[in-house]
Structure formats: structure tokens, C-alpha cells
Design a protein around this motif. Structure first.
Motif, short mmCIF file in Angstrom:
data_model
loop_
_atom_site.label_atom_id
_atom_site.label_comp_id
_atom_site.label_asym_id
_atom_site.label_seq_id
_atom_site.Cartn_x
_atom_site.Cartn_y
_atom_site.Cartn_z
N TRP A 1 0.17 9.19 5.62
CA TRP A 1 -0.21 7.99 4.88
C TRP A 1 -1.34 7.25 5.60
O TRP A 1 -2.30 6.79 4.96
CB TRP A 1 1.02 7.09 4.70
CG TRP A 1 0.70 5.78 4.04
CD1 TRP A 1 0.60 5.55 2.68
CD2 TRP A 1 0.44 4.53 4.69
NE1 TRP A 1 0.29 4.23 2.46
CE2 TRP A 1 0.18 3.59 3.68
CE3 TRP A 1 0.40 4.14 6.03
CZ2 TRP A 1 -0.11 2.26 3.97
CZ3 TRP A 1 0.11 2.81 6.32
CH2 TRP A 1 -0.15 1.88 5.31
N MET A 2 -1.24 7.13 6.91
CA MET A 2 -2.31 6.48 7.67
C MET A 2 -3.63 7.24 7.54
O MET A 2 -4.71 6.63 7.47
CB MET A 2 -1.91 6.36 9.15
CG MET A 2 -0.78 5.39 9.41
SD MET A 2 -0.30 5.34 11.17
CE MET A 2 -1.75 4.53 11.89
N ILE B 1 13.92 3.62 9.81
CA ILE B 1 14.05 5.06 10.06
C ILE B 1 12.95 5.75 9.26
O ILE B 1 12.89 5.60 8.03
CB ILE B 1 15.43 5.57 9.65
CG1 ILE B 1 16.54 4.84 10.42
CG2 ILE B 1 15.54 7.08 9.88
CD1 ILE B 1 17.94 5.14 9.92
N VAL B 2 12.10 6.50 9.94
CA VAL B 2 10.94 7.09 9.27
C VAL B 2 10.72 8.53 9.72
O VAL B 2 11.22 8.96 10.76
CB VAL B 2 9.64 6.29 9.58
CG1 VAL B 2 9.76 4.85 9.12
CG2 VAL B 2 9.26 6.37 11.06
N SER B 3 9.93 9.23 8.95
CA SER B 3 9.28 10.46 9.40
C SER B 3 7.89 10.06 9.87
O SER B 3 7.05 9.64 9.06
CB SER B 3 9.16 11.46 8.25
OG SER B 3 8.11 12.38 8.50
N HIS C 1 20.46 8.20 9.99
CA HIS C 1 20.70 8.49 8.58
C HIS C 1 19.53 7.95 7.76
O HIS C 1 19.41 6.74 7.57
CB HIS C 1 22.00 7.82 8.12
CG HIS C 1 23.24 8.42 8.70
ND1 HIS C 1 24.20 9.05 7.92
CD2 HIS C 1 23.70 8.48 9.97
CE1 HIS C 1 25.20 9.46 8.71
NE2 HIS C 1 24.91 9.13 9.96
N LEU C 2 18.66 8.84 7.29
CA LEU C 2 17.58 8.42 6.42
C LEU C 2 18.02 8.53 4.97
O LEU C 2 19.24 8.48 4.68
CB LEU C 2 16.31 9.21 6.70
CG LEU C 2 16.31 10.74 6.59
CD1 LEU C 2 14.88 11.23 6.37
CD2 LEU C 2 16.83 11.37 7.88
N ASP C 3 17.08 8.66 4.03
CA ASP C 3 17.48 8.73 2.62
C ASP C 3 17.74 10.18 2.21
O ASP C 3 17.64 11.10 3.02
CB ASP C 3 16.41 8.08 1.73
CG ASP C 3 15.00 8.55 2.07
OD1 ASP C 3 14.86 9.47 2.90
OD2 ASP C 3 14.03 7.98 1.51
N LYS D 1 0.81 -1.21 0.00
CA LYS D 1 0.00 0.00 0.00
C LYS D 1 0.85 1.27 0.00
O LYS D 1 0.31 2.38 0.06
CB LYS D 1 -0.95 0.00 1.21
CG LYS D 1 -2.15 -0.94 1.06
CD LYS D 1 -3.06 -0.83 2.27
CE LYS D 1 -4.47 -1.31 2.01
NZ LYS D 1 -4.60 -2.61 1.41
N GLY D 2 2.15 1.12 -0.04
CA GLY D 2 3.02 2.28 -0.20
C GLY D 2 3.32 3.05 1.07
O GLY D 2 3.58 4.26 1.02
N ALA D 3 3.31 2.38 2.23
CA ALA D 3 3.65 3.07 3.48
C ALA D 3 5.07 3.62 3.41
O ALA D 3 5.97 2.94 2.88
CB ALA D 3 3.52 2.11 4.66
N PRO D 4 5.30 4.82 3.92
CA PRO D 4 6.62 5.45 3.79
C PRO D 4 7.64 4.92 4.80
O PRO D 4 8.20 5.67 5.60
CB PRO D 4 6.32 6.93 4.00
CG PRO D 4 5.13 6.95 4.89
CD PRO D 4 4.32 5.75 4.51
N LEU D 5 7.85 3.60 4.76
CA LEU D 5 8.90 2.96 5.54
C LEU D 5 9.94 2.49 4.53
O LEU D 5 9.91 1.35 4.05
CB LEU D 5 8.35 1.78 6.34
CG LEU D 5 7.61 2.07 7.65
CD1 LEU D 5 6.28 2.76 7.39
CD2 LEU D 5 7.37 0.77 8.44
N ASN D 6 10.86 3.38 4.19
CA ASN D 6 11.75 3.14 3.06
C ASN D 6 13.20 2.90 3.45
O ASN D 6 14.01 2.54 2.59
CB ASN D 6 11.69 4.35 2.11
CG ASN D 6 10.28 4.62 1.62
OD1 ASN D 6 9.54 3.70 1.29
ND2 ASN D 6 9.89 5.89 1.60
N VAL D 7 13.53 3.11 4.74
CA VAL D 7 14.93 3.01 5.14
C VAL D 7 15.07 2.01 6.29
O VAL D 7 14.90 2.36 7.46
CB VAL D 7 15.49 4.39 5.57
CG1 VAL D 7 16.98 4.27 5.92
CG2 VAL D 7 15.30 5.42 4.47
#
Length: 549
Positions: free
Chosen positions: A121-122, A112-114, A250-252, A72-78
Motif C-alpha cells: 500500500w505504501m 495487527i497487520v501484514s 489473531h488477525l481477520d 486512503k485505505g491503509a490495510p490496518l484493519n484489526v
């Protein structure tokens, strides 16, 4: 009930606060029954505008709520790739090896998230399920039913003048009634504080304890960036003055989160948490990382640190407290978002069962049982002694004994039982004559910054004609009591420069409240030694506007 006439809207569940707890509750309710009428009220200008967190997210709460969050594209990218722990001295550092640490301290599998973006997103997921979300709608008042139960809130009141009278453009707001009302305002929310006092929910529990977390986002030299690296430090510059520590994540996109936490039970009223944070960035290890980079955002927020023994009773007639309105942060892990989500899920499932049985306006004891005995309680019980150990015995002893106690609790027992916290953080402040003022280096404008410059990077804004939302019970106390006895610590504990003592030749000192600067951290409500300051909601949409915190 207010004498002002307002329209009323009826819902099954009214949720105050669009943070991880409130949004999880809303989503779970609609998952259980798409026909339930659910509304979420958020004081920020948009979902996420007032969300500030480290954050390394344990995805266990999200896994339970939305198992297919990746699709679903949750912003958990790192994902976290590397964990580092350091003890700092003024000129150097000592790496603390990972192997002696209990398994719960391992960040493998975390992200690591914002959290501001996770909440955005939620919010989208909730709206797709039919949840009504109203941002810019501060909840300023509780509505009580005939039997003393909480039956709703007043939201969206605008246009009061500075003296509290109704201005020409006054809007009375609306009453939103629910079969149940969930309070998920975050740390030290004004409605939660009122509910805890009214129903004596803290009776028999330890006082809640708090920290002040300050955070900057930096864009750094790509050559120094190590995506997925998590670093925590203790020691310098705080030393014996206060408990606390730092985080560097350190995120993206060559960005790092640089944060600093000061436990608010410090004794010395001359301590200046914000300047401790600024000084920290001049440590050689941190300065080398940030050199040549630029700070792009700043914010601050109180953190609940009392843990398991400080959680108040969570239910009251007509509703429940969720997430950080209760205080669910695992202090050594510096994580509470997963528990906030789990609390929202538990509250939703309990309310769903009650509504299905035709109930409303009563208590939800099953929710309390699930929180204390389920995954949240188990998470917090293992670490319940870390904070009181640090407060009583200091950093070094608590590091050794706390690690031992966490290992014991992991194996199912504790030699220490459950330690008590004792005083609240306001009472921990001691008179100024017991201490010497602390000389802080002047910010250099490259690594360190003055408060007002940094506050501009929080993009905070308050309509100046409205009543001050930082209310003094007795306006004389700051100058007549706090200044002579404590050197008026509000000048220093506020990370946004809201409070100042103005001294002009030939005139008595004046206490000035620059509420326009406020970033809603709630530190003043917690730390004022006379407990003279009460934080209440300003009109909706006002406050910080955090983009990626």
C-alpha cells in the motif's frame, strides 16, 4: 568503479529497499518537493515479497507520514483488543498480569497487520506521488565518487554463470547515481555491511545483536478465533538453552500469525532454532488453538536486537542508513516498523534541506541527531538494558529487573546506566564438547513440519545457474574447523535447510550449500562461529515471495 560499461541514470535520491523505512523516505521527499527525482530499488519480485514481520504495528510513524491513512485505505484493519502474556512450562502456563507492566508495553491503539501488505500500500502511495519503484532490481554493488563518497549503486545485473562469468544472456545492469543514497535493506543488508566496515561506523558502539524470527500463518477453527487478540510467551521450550519467546496474533479471516524468536547469542551449537519453534506448537495451549487448522505460509528473518547502544553511526559521505540497516527494534515491545518509518521521514527531511541548499555527496549529520535525540532515540533508550540483562542474567532476572528498569526510565532515570552487550552472536557460540546433542521430536506433519516442507510455503525460488549468493571465505572451514569444533551448527541454525554436511562411507565429509532454499533471513552471516559466510544479493526477483507476511 567496475570495468563493465553500464548506462547511468541520475536522481536526487536513490533508495535501496522498499520496506517501511525506504518507502517512508520516498513518500516524504515527494511530499516536500514534487519535482525531486526519487527512485526506490527493491530486490524482491514485487514490493512486499521479502517483507516478514510479526506484526503489531504502532501507527505513530504512519500518523506522521500520512495522517489520513484511514481514508486512503491503509490495510490496518484489526485493532488490538486484548493483550496476554504467559510464562510457559512443558505442560502448562502461568498468566503474567498486565498491571505491573510499564505503559510502553500496552498495545492499545496498535494494529495487527501484514507488513508485506502495508508496504504494498505504501508503494502505491509513493507511485501516486511520482516515485519511481523498480522491483526485481537487486543492488549488487556500490558506486563511489572521486572523494570516496557513495554516489550510487549497480542494480539489475542478470545472467551470470555459476562460476561468476558472464553467460550468453548477461545483462550488466545500470548505475543509478544520486545526490544522496539511502540504504534501507533491512537487517544485515550486504551494502549496509560494506558501508559500516568501509567507514568504520560501528566504532565506539556496542556490537549489534540479533534474533531469528520464524513465522507461520494458520487458518484455524472459527470457534477458536478471537480477532484482535495478542499473546506473547516466554519460557518453554527454550528454558536455559537460549533467550527468546513467541507471539500469536489473531488477525481477520480466521487467521493467526504464529511466530517464534530465538536470540542468536546462544552458546550451545546443538541448539536447533527451527525445531524449537516446531516443538513450541505442541504446547497444550498452542496445540489446542491450532488443532484442526492448517498452515498456509512460512518464513524467517533475522531481527536486530542490540538497540540504542548498538546503533552504528548512521551517516556516511553521500548518504545514510535507515531503519533496520541501523537496528531500531524495541526488543520488549517486539516493534521496529514505526521507528523505521520515522527514520525514513527524518532522512528525507534532512536530504531535502541539503539539496535545497545546493549540497550533494556530503554527510547529513542532522539526520543522526534527530534519530538519537528524537522519538526514535527516546523509544529505544527506555528499553536499552533489557537485551543485555537477558543475556547476562537470564530470563527470570531480566523480567523482574528489566521491568523495574523500564519503569525507572519512563520516570526519567536508570539505576543501571547503559549496560553493554559484550560479544557478538558468532563469538557467543561455544565448542560442541561442552554440550550434549539435543534430541528433538520428529515433526508430526499436522502441527509441526520438517524444514523443507515448510520452506515450500515460503514460495522461495532462485535461478540455479547463477553464482551462489552464500559466499564462503574459505571453503575448507566448515569441514575442517566448524565440524570438529562446533558440530557444524549451520546444519541447525539455518531455518531453511540450506546447509548440510554429507557423510558417505569411505569418503570425507562434504559441506553442501543448497542456496535455492534460502529465504534471505541472514542468520548464517550473523551466527557462523568462524564468520566464514557472507550473504550477498542473488539476482533480482529471486528469493521468497511472501503474500501476507
Amino acid at each position: 568503479m567496475s570495468e563493465i560499461e553500464r548506462e547511468a541514470m541520475e536522481y536526487d535520491v536513490v533508495i535501496v529497499g522498499a520496506g517501511p523505512a525506504g518507502l517512508s523516505a520516498a513518500i516524504r521527499l515527494k511530499q516536500l518537493d514534487a519535482d525531486l527525482e526519487v527512485v526506490v530499488l527493491e530486490k524482491g519480485s514485487e514490493v512486499g515479497a521479502h517483507i516478514l514481520s510479526g506484526a503489531v504495528l504502532d501507527p505513530s510513524g504512519l500518523d506522521k507520514l500520512i495522517p489520513d491513512w484511514k481514508d486512503k485505505g491503509a490495510p490496518l484493519n484489526v485493532p488490538v483488543k486484548e493483550d496476554n502474556f504467559y510464562m510457559l512450562g512443558e505442560g502448562g502456563e502461568v498468566r503474567i498480569p498486565n498491571f505491573p507492566m510499564p505503559p510502553l508495553m500496552n498495545n492499545h491503539g496498535n494494529y495487527i497487520v501484514s507488513m508485506a501488505n502495508v508496504c504494498r500500500w505504501m508503494g502505491e502511495q509513493a507511485e501516486e506521488l511520482g516515485v519511481e519503484i523498480f522491483p526485481g532490481m537487486a543492488c549488487s554493488e556500490l558506486i563511489f565518487g572521486d572523494n570516496g563518497e557513495v554516489k550510487g549503486v549497480v542494480a539489475g545485473e542478470f545472467g551470470k554463470e555459476a562460476d561468476g562469468t558472464m553467460g550468453a544472456n548477461y545483462e550488466p545492469g545500470m548505475e543509478l547515481h544520486g545526490k544522496y543514497v539511502f540504504i534501507s535493506e533491512g537487517v544485515r543488508g550486504s551494502l549496509a555491511k560494506e558501508i559500516i566496515a568501509k567507514y568504520d561506523l560501528q566504532a565506539g558502539k556496542e556490537p549489534q545483536k540479533f534474533g531469528l524470527g520464524m513465522k507461520e500463518i494458520w487458518e484455524i477453527d472459527p470457534a477458536k478465533h478471537r480477532e484482535g487478540t495478542v499473546t506473547h510467551t516466554m519460557g518453554w521450550p527454550l528454558g536455559s538453552n537460549a533467550g527468546g519467546g513467541s507471539f500469536v496474533y489473531h488477525l481477520d479471516n480466521n487467521q493467526v500469525y504464529v511466530g517464534f524468536v530465538v536470540h542468536l547469542n546462544y552458546k550451545n551449537p546443538y541448539l536447533f532454532p527451527y525445531m524449537e519453534f516446531q516443538r513450541f506448537k505442541h504446547h497444550p495451549m498452542i496445540a489446542d488453538l491450532l488443532e484442526g487448522g492448517k498452515r498456509v505460509a512460512y518464513g524467517a528473518r533475522a531481527i536486530s536486537e542490540g538497540g540504542y547502544q548498538s546503533m552504528p553511526k548512521m551517516t556516511f559521505p553521500g548518504g545514510a542508513l535507515l531503519g533496520c540497516s541501523v537496528g531500531m527494534v524495541n526488543v520488549p515491545r517486539i516493534k521496529g516498523n514505526h521507528n523505521a518509518m520515522l527514520s525514513g521521514i527524518a532522512a528525507a527531511e534532512t536530504a531535502f534541506d541539503a539539496i535545497k541548499d545546493g549540497r550533494s555527496g556530503d554527510e547529513l549529520p542532522e539526520y543522526e541527531v534527530e534519530v538519537r535525540t528524537g522519538a526514535i532515540g527516546k523509544d529505544l533508550k527506555k528499553v536499552r538494558n533489557i537485551k543485555p540483562m537477558w543475556s547476562k542474567w537470564g530470563m527470570m532476572a531480566s523480567t523482574v529487573l528489566g521491568g523495574f528498569d523500564m519503569w525507572c526510565n519512563t520516570l526519567g532515570f536508570s539505576l543501571f546506566g547503559t549496560l553493554k552487550h559484550g560479544k557478538n552472536d558468532a563469538d557467543a557460540t561455544q565448542p560442541a564438547d561442552k554440550f550434549k546433542p539435543i534430541d528433538y521430536p520428529k515433526p508430526d506433519g499436522k502441527l509441526s513440519f520438517d524444514r523443507l516442507t515448510n520452506v515450500s510455503f515460503a514460495m522461495t525460488n532462485h535461478e540455479e545457474s547463477q553464482p551462489c549468493h552464500l559466499q564462503l571465505a574459505d571453503p575448507s572451514i566448515p569441514v575442517n574447523v566448524n565440524l570438529p569444533k562446533y558440530a557444524e551448527p549451520a546444519q541447525r541454525y539455518c531455518p531453511a535447510g540450506v546447509y548440510e554436511v554429507v557423510e558417505e562411507e569411505g569418503k570425507d565429509p562434504r559441506f553442501v550449500v543448497n542456496f535455492q532454499n534460502c529465504v534471505h533471513c541472514k542468520t548464517c552471516d550473523i551466527k557462523d562461529p568462524s564468520q566464514n559466510i557472507t550473504w550477498v544479493t542473488p539476482q533480482g526477483g529471486d528469493g521468497p515471495n511472501y503474500p501476507n507476511m
